[in-house]
Design a protein around this motif. Structure first.
Motif, PDB file in Angstrom:
ATOM      1  N   GLN A  17       0.799  -1.059   0.039  1.00  0.00           N
ATOM      2  CA  GLN A  17      -0.004  -0.082   0.002  1.00  0.00           C
ATOM      3  C   GLN A  17       0.866   1.210  -0.077  1.00  0.00           C
ATOM      4  O   GLN A  17       0.556   2.165  -0.557  1.00  0.00           O
ATOM      5  CB  GLN A  17      -0.972  -0.068   1.332  1.00  0.00           C
ATOM      6  CG  GLN A  17      -2.002   0.936   1.111  1.00  0.00           C
ATOM      7  CD  GLN A  17      -2.986   1.073   2.380  1.00  0.00           C
ATOM      8  OE1 GLN A  17      -2.570   0.577   3.554  1.00  0.00           O
ATOM      9  NE2 GLN A  17      -4.222   1.377   2.269  1.00  0.00           N
ATOM     10  N   ALA A  18       2.021   1.120   0.917  1.00  0.00           N
ATOM     11  CA  ALA A  18       2.964   2.418   0.724  1.00  0.00           C
ATOM     12  C   ALA A  18       3.366   2.530  -0.380  1.00  0.00           C
ATOM     13  O   ALA A  18       3.603   3.722  -1.012  1.00  0.00           O
ATOM     14  CB  ALA A  18       3.931   2.182   1.848  1.00  0.00           C
ATOM     15  N   VAL A  19       4.004   1.374  -1.147  1.00  0.00           N
ATOM     16  CA  VAL A  19       4.742   1.795  -2.466  1.00  0.00           C
ATOM     17  C   VAL A  19       3.583   2.203  -3.530  1.00  0.00           C
ATOM     18  O   VAL A  19       3.957   3.044  -4.449  1.00  0.00           O
ATOM     19  CB  VAL A  19       5.206   0.476  -3.035  1.00  0.00           C
ATOM     20  CG1 VAL A  19       5.958   0.639  -4.068  1.00  0.00           C
ATOM     21  CG2 VAL A  19       6.309   0.081  -1.951  1.00  0.00           C
ATOM     22  N   SER A  20       2.390   1.674  -3.324  1.00  0.00           N
ATOM     23  CA  SER A  20       1.461   2.020  -4.381  1.00  0.00           C
ATOM     24  C   SER A  20       1.051   3.439  -4.384  1.00  0.00           C
ATOM     25  O   SER A  20       1.003   4.099  -5.259  1.00  0.00           O
ATOM     26  CB  SER A  20       0.063   1.236  -4.130  1.00  0.00           C
ATOM     27  OG  SER A  20      -0.874   1.657  -5.162  1.00  0.00           O
ATOM     28  N   ARG A  21       1.021   4.040  -3.204  1.00  0.00           N
ATOM     29  CA  ARG A  21       0.834   5.515  -2.972  1.00  0.00           C
ATOM     30  C   ARG A  21       2.019   6.351  -3.533  1.00  0.00           C
ATOM     31  O   ARG A  21       1.715   7.368  -4.144  1.00  0.00           O
ATOM     32  CB  ARG A  21       0.742   5.937  -1.260  1.00  0.00           C
ATOM     33  CG  ARG A  21       0.205   7.110  -1.078  1.00  0.00           C
ATOM     34  CD  ARG A  21       0.638   7.696   0.311  1.00  0.00           C
ATOM     35  NE  ARG A  21       1.939   7.870   0.276  1.00  0.00           N
ATOM     36  CZ  ARG A  21       2.764   9.052  -0.271  1.00  0.00           C
ATOM     37  NH1 ARG A  21       2.001   9.703  -1.098  1.00  0.00           N
ATOM     38  NH2 ARG A  21       4.101   8.805  -0.306  1.00  0.00           N
ATOM     39  N   MET A  22       3.279   5.931  -3.217  1.00  0.00           N
ATOM     40  CA  MET A  22       4.332   6.573  -3.723  1.00  0.00           C
ATOM     41  C   MET A  22       4.238   6.634  -5.392  1.00  0.00           C
ATOM     42  O   MET A  22       4.536   7.499  -6.001  1.00  0.00           O
ATOM     43  CB  MET A  22       5.636   5.928  -3.441  1.00  0.00           C
ATOM     44  CG  MET A  22       6.201   6.015  -1.887  1.00  0.00           C
ATOM     45  SD  MET A  22       7.713   5.076  -1.764  1.00  0.00           S
ATOM     46  CE  MET A  22       7.686   4.966  -0.184  1.00  0.00           C
ATOM     47  N   TRP A  33       7.454   8.419   8.623  1.00  0.00           N
ATOM     48  CA  TRP A  33       6.433   9.388   8.632  1.00  0.00           C
ATOM     49  C   TRP A  33       5.919   9.928   7.212  1.00  0.00           C
ATOM     50  O   TRP A  33       6.610   9.571   6.057  1.00  0.00           O
ATOM     51  CB  TRP A  33       7.255  11.038   9.053  1.00  0.00           C
ATOM     52  CG  TRP A  33       7.696  10.674  10.406  1.00  0.00           C
ATOM     53  CD1 TRP A  33       9.048  10.327  10.697  1.00  0.00           C
ATOM     54  CD2 TRP A  33       7.136  11.280  11.743  1.00  0.00           C
ATOM     55  NE1 TRP A  33       9.153  10.397  12.056  1.00  0.00           N
ATOM     56  CE2 TRP A  33       8.013  10.838  12.699  1.00  0.00           C
ATOM     57  CE3 TRP A  33       5.755  11.826  11.941  1.00  0.00           C
ATOM     58  CZ2 TRP A  33       7.612  11.070  13.790  1.00  0.00           C
ATOM     59  CZ3 TRP A  33       5.506  12.080  13.172  1.00  0.00           C
ATOM     60  CH2 TRP A  33       6.313  11.700  14.110  1.00  0.00           C
ATOM     61  N   MET A  34       4.764  10.195   7.169  1.00  0.00           N
ATOM     62  CA  MET A  34       3.973  10.557   5.974  1.00  0.00           C
ATOM     63  C   MET A  34       3.204  12.020   6.340  1.00  0.00           C
ATOM     64  O   MET A  34       2.903  12.352   7.261  1.00  0.00           O
ATOM     65  CB  MET A  34       2.851   9.534   5.696  1.00  0.00           C
ATOM     66  CG  MET A  34       3.357   8.153   5.234  1.00  0.00           C
ATOM     67  SD  MET A  34       1.883   6.991   5.123  1.00  0.00           S
ATOM     68  CE  MET A  34       0.828   8.041   3.739  1.00  0.00           C
ATOM     69  N   LEU A  35       2.916  12.841   5.046  1.00  0.00           N
ATOM     70  CA  LEU A  35       1.958  13.802   5.309  1.00  0.00           C
ATOM     71  C   LEU A  35       0.488  13.417   5.800  1.00  0.00           C
ATOM     72  O   LEU A  35       0.075  12.379   5.259  1.00  0.00           O
ATOM     73  CB  LEU A  35       1.786  14.747   3.797  1.00  0.00           C
ATOM     74  CG  LEU A  35       3.184  15.230   3.573  1.00  0.00           C
ATOM     75  CD1 LEU A  35       2.852  15.912   2.227  1.00  0.00           C
ATOM     76  CD2 LEU A  35       3.444  16.296   4.679  1.00  0.00           C
ATOM     77  N   LYS A  36      -0.035  14.040   6.431  1.00  0.00           N
ATOM     78  CA  LYS A  36      -1.376  13.639   7.069  1.00  0.00           C
ATOM     79  C   LYS A  36      -2.183  13.635   5.773  1.00  0.00           C
ATOM     80  O   LYS A  36      -3.120  12.626   5.817  1.00  0.00           O
ATOM     81  CB  LYS A  36      -1.681  14.749   8.218  1.00  0.00           C
ATOM     82  CG  LYS A  36      -0.939  14.818   9.447  1.00  0.00           C
ATOM     83  CD  LYS A  36      -1.626  15.850  10.347  1.00  0.00           C
ATOM     84  CE  LYS A  36      -0.716  15.713  11.606  1.00  0.00           C
ATOM     85  NZ  LYS A  36      -1.402  17.031  12.604  1.00  0.00           N
ATOM     86  N   ALA A  37      -2.293  14.427   5.066  1.00  0.00           N
ATOM     87  CA  ALA A  37      -3.339  14.632   3.972  1.00  0.00           C
ATOM     88  C   ALA A  37      -3.025  13.124   3.033  1.00  0.00           C
ATOM     89  O   ALA A  37      -4.079  12.472   2.505  1.00  0.00           O
ATOM     90  CB  ALA A  37      -2.817  15.545   2.918  1.00  0.00           C
ATOM     91  N   LEU A  88      -4.976   7.120   1.648  1.00  0.00           N
ATOM     92  CA  LEU A  88      -4.844   5.801   1.248  1.00  0.00           C
ATOM     93  C   LEU A  88      -5.792   4.832   0.876  1.00  0.00           C
ATOM     94  O   LEU A  88      -5.606   4.132  -0.191  1.00  0.00           O
ATOM     95  CB  LEU A  88      -4.014   5.277   2.552  1.00  0.00           C
ATOM     96  CG  LEU A  88      -2.714   5.701   2.889  1.00  0.00           C
ATOM     97  CD1 LEU A  88      -2.091   5.093   4.314  1.00  0.00           C
ATOM     98  CD2 LEU A  88      -1.683   5.293   1.875  1.00  0.00           C
ATOM     99  N   ASN A  89      -6.993   5.061   1.495  1.00  0.00           N
ATOM    100  CA  ASN A  89      -8.113   4.242   1.074  1.00  0.00           C
ATOM    101  C   ASN A  89      -8.920   4.668  -0.157  1.00  0.00           C
ATOM    102  O   ASN A  89      -9.580   3.848  -0.501  1.00  0.00           O
ATOM    103  CB  ASN A  89      -9.030   4.163   2.356  1.00  0.00           C
ATOM    104  CG  ASN A  89      -8.465   3.303   3.313  1.00  0.00           C
ATOM    105  OD1 ASN A  89      -7.719   2.309   3.218  1.00  0.00           O
ATOM    106  ND2 ASN A  89      -8.723   3.770   4.769  1.00  0.00           N
ATOM    107  N   ARG A  90      -8.586   5.757  -0.719  1.00  0.00           N
ATOM    108  CA  ARG A  90      -8.962   6.350  -1.946  1.00  0.00           C
ATOM    109  C   ARG A  90      -8.084   6.153  -3.216  1.00  0.00           C
ATOM    110  O   ARG A  90      -8.248   6.931  -4.299  1.00  0.00           O
ATOM    111  CB  ARG A  90      -9.448   7.594  -1.716  1.00  0.00           C
ATOM    112  CG  ARG A  90     -10.664   7.680  -0.760  1.00  0.00           C
ATOM    113  CD  ARG A  90     -11.182   8.986  -0.714  1.00  0.00           C
ATOM    114  NE  ARG A  90     -10.518  10.014  -0.034  1.00  0.00           N
ATOM    115  CZ  ARG A  90     -10.436  10.276   1.272  1.00  0.00           C
ATOM    116  NH1 ARG A  90     -11.193   9.500   2.025  1.00  0.00           N
ATOM    117  NH2 ARG A  90      -9.761  11.241   1.848  1.00  0.00           N
TER     118      ARG A  90
END
Length: 390
Positions: free
Chosen positions: A5-10, A274-278, A283-285
């Motif tokens: 999920q983390a890599v997908s977001r990057m 650490w990630m940006l709050k936004a 993540l789920n979208r």
């Protein structure tokens, strides 16, 4: 939080899952900049992120409209970024007087041989850079020489007596020219020198005011550079940020603290970051990943992520991707590296060679070759062969 999920977001943050429209080249460059080393590598990075782009589009944005610019920035390397964001990619990374500038860590040996303090050398170089307001210098070695000669008017006799002694780090270079080379990055970050249009494969240097016809708006935006890093590479740490920027530990910690209220600490399968709050809230979208094959060039920004094992678990394979010299391009499927590629030109045609780490079906191999053909068309050369090496 799963690492997938983390890599997908990057990947999503870097526009690798959904390409941007052709008219958004500047938007693509804003994400995390494009380190352009070796020269031309930024072109493949843009192609991976922007739909139907061609090299004429890139030339227009960088040279004609000047909406993009190139200067020494991240890790002291030539970096291409939106001109309107000079305060983010330049001013924010300029070291304070009590901090060691980016790329200047090895200067101490040269400064000792010159019997000069770093601050004295830097102040003289700042003054020497004024000549770039009215002249263009072709070639990096020539730039070092021209600025070293201009510095001599601003240096004490004790330093001048050693200035023309042989360099400790390179042949056909003086001590003072070596000092210039180390400190030029700080002058770039201060908006005193940048790259213009190349001439006969040689880099061209001048001041931003000479290039743009007016002073560069490089008012520092220090929190912005941290936010861009976290958006592109979070979850990550302050140490990861220091490696990405090339900042000293002290400078990185100063900048990192500015974004404290905008980030959240997360756990990725036992690893804290650490990630940006936004971004965490989005993540789920995220859009669903496609299985399309992508070819990324060597040194693509996506390969700068701190957690290499998340996109390529095999340590032996990692050594083939992240090399000190001669790094290959990579074959990306979803968010995983499944192979590497090179395409040397022989008799005017690119001869593509793909080494796979994971098995691909005949249809997927055909997709790799189709993508390679399009990539070579972008580079304006025909594809000769597309060979898979087992």
């Amino acid at each position: 939080m799963a690492k997938e999920q983390a890599v997908s977001r990057m990947r999503h943050a870097q526009h690798l899952d959904r390409k941007l429209p052709r008219n958004q080249i500047v938007e693509a460059a804003l994400t995390c900049g494009f380190v352009n080393s070796p020269p031309g590598s930024w072109e493949l990075a843009v192609r991976a992120r922007v739909e139907a782009v061609n090299r004429s589009d890139l030339h227009r944005e960088l040279i004609e409209t000047k909406s993009l610019m190139q200067a020494w920035s991240l890790r002291g390397a030539p970096t291409i970024f939106p001109s309107a964001q000079a305060g983010t990619f330049l001013g924010a990374l300029a070291a304070r007087d009590d901090e060691v500038p980016i790329y200047a860590q090895p200067l101490s040996y040269t400064a000792k041989a010159l019997k000069a303090d770093r601050k004295i050398l830097l102040e003289a170089l700042r003054k020497a850079c004024r000549i770039l307001d009215g002249s263009v210098v072709v070639g990096k070695a020539q730039l070092d020489h021209v600025l070293a000669e201009a510095m001599k008017s601003y240096l004490p006799e004790a330093v001048l007596s050693q200035a023309d002694e042989p360099s400790l780090v390179a042949k056909n270079q003086t001590l003072l020219e070596a000092a210039v080379s180390y400190l030029l990055r700080q002058c770039s970050l201060e908006g005193r020198v940048m790259m213009g249009e190349r001439q006969k494969q040689e880099p061209v240097f001048l001041s931003p005011s000479a290039w743009f016809g007016s002073a560069l708006d490089d008012q520092p935006q220090p929190q912005r550079i941290v936010d861009l890093f976290l958006h592109s590479y979070g979850p990550a740490s302050a140490q990861d940020f220091a490696r990405w920027t090339g900042c000293s530990r002290a400078q990185a910690q100063r900048l990192w603290a500015l974004a404290a209220t905008e980030r959240v600490e997360v756990d990725v399968q036992g690893q804290r970051g650490w990630m940006l709050k936004a971004d965490f809230e989005e993540l789920n979208r995220l859009p669903q990943q496609t299985s399309a094959i992508q070819l990324l060039g060597a040194h693509d920004p996506f390969l700068d992520l701190p957690q290499r094992g998340w996109i390529l678990p095999d340590p032996a394979a990692q050594k083939k991707v992240w090399r000190f010299v001669g790094s290959p391009g990579v074959v990306l499927q979803k968010s995983q590296i499944v192979g590497i590629w090179n395409a040397p030109v022989q008799k005017g045609k690119a001869q593509a060679r793909i080494t796979l780490f994971n098995a691909l079906s005949p249809a997927e191999r055909a997709q790799v070759c189709a993508e390679m053909r399009q990539l070579q068309e972008f580079l304006q050369r025909p594809l000769g062969t597309c060979e898979f090496l087992e």
